[in-house]
Enzyme design. Structure first.
Site, short mmCIF file in Angstrom:
data_model
loop_
_atom_site.label_atom_id
_atom_site.label_comp_id
_atom_site.label_asym_id
_atom_site.label_seq_id
_atom_site.Cartn_x
_atom_site.Cartn_y
_atom_site.Cartn_z
N ASP A 96 5.28 11.58 -1.67
CA ASP A 96 4.69 11.81 -0.35
C ASP A 96 5.29 13.09 0.24
O ASP A 96 6.48 13.36 0.12
CB ASP A 96 4.99 10.61 0.56
CG ASP A 96 4.12 10.60 1.80
OD1 ASP A 96 3.27 9.68 1.92
OD2 ASP A 96 4.27 11.50 2.66
N ASN B 102 -2.18 0.85 3.93
CA ASN B 102 -2.66 0.83 5.31
C ASN B 102 -4.18 0.91 5.31
O ASN B 102 -4.76 1.66 4.52
CB ASN B 102 -2.09 2.03 6.07
CG ASN B 102 -0.57 1.98 6.17
OD1 ASN B 102 0.01 0.92 6.34
ND2 ASN B 102 0.08 3.13 6.02
N GLY C 149 -2.92 2.01 10.46
CA GLY C 149 -2.21 3.29 10.41
C GLY C 149 -2.63 4.18 9.26
O GLY C 149 -1.86 5.05 8.84
N GLN C 150 -3.85 3.99 8.76
CA GLN C 150 -4.31 4.82 7.65
C GLN C 150 -4.70 6.21 8.16
O GLN C 150 -5.42 6.34 9.16
CB GLN C 150 -5.53 4.17 6.98
CG GLN C 150 -6.01 4.92 5.74
CD GLN C 150 -7.14 4.20 5.00
OE1 GLN C 150 -7.66 3.18 5.47
NE2 GLN C 150 -7.52 4.73 3.84
N SER C 151 -4.20 7.25 7.48
CA SER C 151 -4.52 8.62 7.89
C SER C 151 -5.27 9.39 6.82
O SER C 151 -5.91 10.39 7.11
CB SER C 151 -3.24 9.37 8.28
OG SER C 151 -2.35 9.45 7.19
N HIS D 9 -4.52 4.38 -1.20
CA HIS D 9 -3.25 4.75 -1.81
C HIS D 9 -2.24 3.65 -1.53
O HIS D 9 -2.30 2.99 -0.50
CB HIS D 9 -2.75 6.09 -1.27
CG HIS D 9 -2.81 6.21 0.22
ND1 HIS D 9 -3.99 6.49 0.88
CD2 HIS D 9 -1.87 6.05 1.16
CE1 HIS D 9 -3.75 6.52 2.18
NE2 HIS D 9 -2.47 6.24 2.39
N HIS E 92 1.76 3.03 -1.02
CA HIS E 92 3.07 3.64 -0.78
C HIS E 92 4.13 2.83 -1.50
O HIS E 92 4.19 1.59 -1.33
CB HIS E 92 3.43 3.62 0.70
CG HIS E 92 2.52 4.37 1.62
ND1 HIS E 92 2.84 5.59 2.16
CD2 HIS E 92 1.30 4.05 2.12
CE1 HIS E 92 1.86 6.00 2.96
NE2 HIS E 92 0.91 5.08 2.96
P1 5GP Z 1 -1.51 6.66 5.27
O1 5GP Z 1 -1.02 7.05 6.65
O2 5GP Z 1 -2.98 7.00 5.12
O3 5GP Z 1 -1.19 5.28 4.86
O4 5GP Z 1 -0.70 7.57 4.28
C1 5GP Z 1 -1.05 8.87 3.95
C2 5GP Z 1 0.19 9.52 3.39
O5 5GP Z 1 -0.21 10.70 2.72
C3 5GP Z 1 1.20 9.94 4.47
O6 5GP Z 1 2.44 9.30 4.20
C4 5GP Z 1 1.28 11.46 4.32
O7 5GP Z 1 2.58 11.94 4.49
C5 5GP Z 1 0.77 11.69 2.90
N1 5GP Z 1 0.08 12.94 2.70
C6 5GP Z 1 -0.91 13.47 3.47
N2 5GP Z 1 -1.33 14.64 2.95
C7 5GP Z 1 -0.59 14.86 1.83
C8 5GP Z 1 -0.57 15.90 0.88
O8 5GP Z 1 -1.30 16.88 0.94
N3 5GP Z 1 0.33 15.78 -0.14
C9 5GP Z 1 1.17 14.71 -0.25
N4 5GP Z 1 2.00 14.71 -1.28
N5 5GP Z 1 1.17 13.70 0.64
C10 5GP Z 1 0.31 13.77 1.66
#
Ligand code: 5GP
Ligand code: ZN
Length: 114
Positions: free
Chosen positions: A30, A87, A93-95, A100, A102
């Site tokens: 990440d 998420n 909290g999905q972004s 994916h 974690h």
């Molecule tokens: P979410 O918030 O959707 O569960 O997790 C998305 C994760 O993707 C976050 O922890 C964020 O730091 C990671 N992330 C977002 N963009 C990138 C990227 O371009 N490269 C990497 N390695 N991680 C990313």
């Protein structure tokens, strides 16, 4: 999906150090780590959220967990333990809208999560 950052990472259009890859999934660190080990395991296939799982693609989740567990073992954290998180949508909290998993390890996790 043209504008999906994780599709681009999976395809190799955005270079990352791949910790693991097979025909189904890719694992990489990440970019904003929340623990000493913070790895993301993603499927090659674009699936936007957990709500989009179907009978045909549900097997991927088990494979992602198996890969994450193997990485936890490889970095020496399996014995102490770790956390796997997925998420979903806003409240979860999905972004990034490409599913994916974690893998968080290397420190004591807290409960309840924030
Ligand atoms: P979410 O918030 O959707 O569960 O997790 C998305 C994760 O993707 C976050 O922890 C964020 O730091 C990671 N992330 C977002 N963009 C990138 C990227 O371009 N490269 C990497 N390695 N991680 C990313
Ligand atoms: Zn995608």
């Amino acid at each position: 999906m043209d504008n999906c950052i994780f599709c681009k990472i999976a395809k190799g259009d955005i270079p990352v150090k791949k910790l693991y890859e097979d025909e189904q999934v890719v694992a990489f660190n990440d970019v904003n780590p929340q623990a000493p080990t913070h790895v993301l395991v993603i499927p090659h296939t674009h699936i936007a959220t957990l709500n989009d799982l179907t009978h045909d693609n549900q097997y991927l989740i088990g494979h992602m967990a198996t890969v994450a567990a193997k990485i936890a073992k490889d970095v020496g954290h399996a014995e102490n333990g770790y956390r796997l998180v997925m998420n979903c949508n806003q409240d979860g909290g999905q972004s990034v809208f490409h599913i994916h998993m974690h893998l968080l390890s290397g420190r004591q996790m807290e409960w309840p999560p924030g």
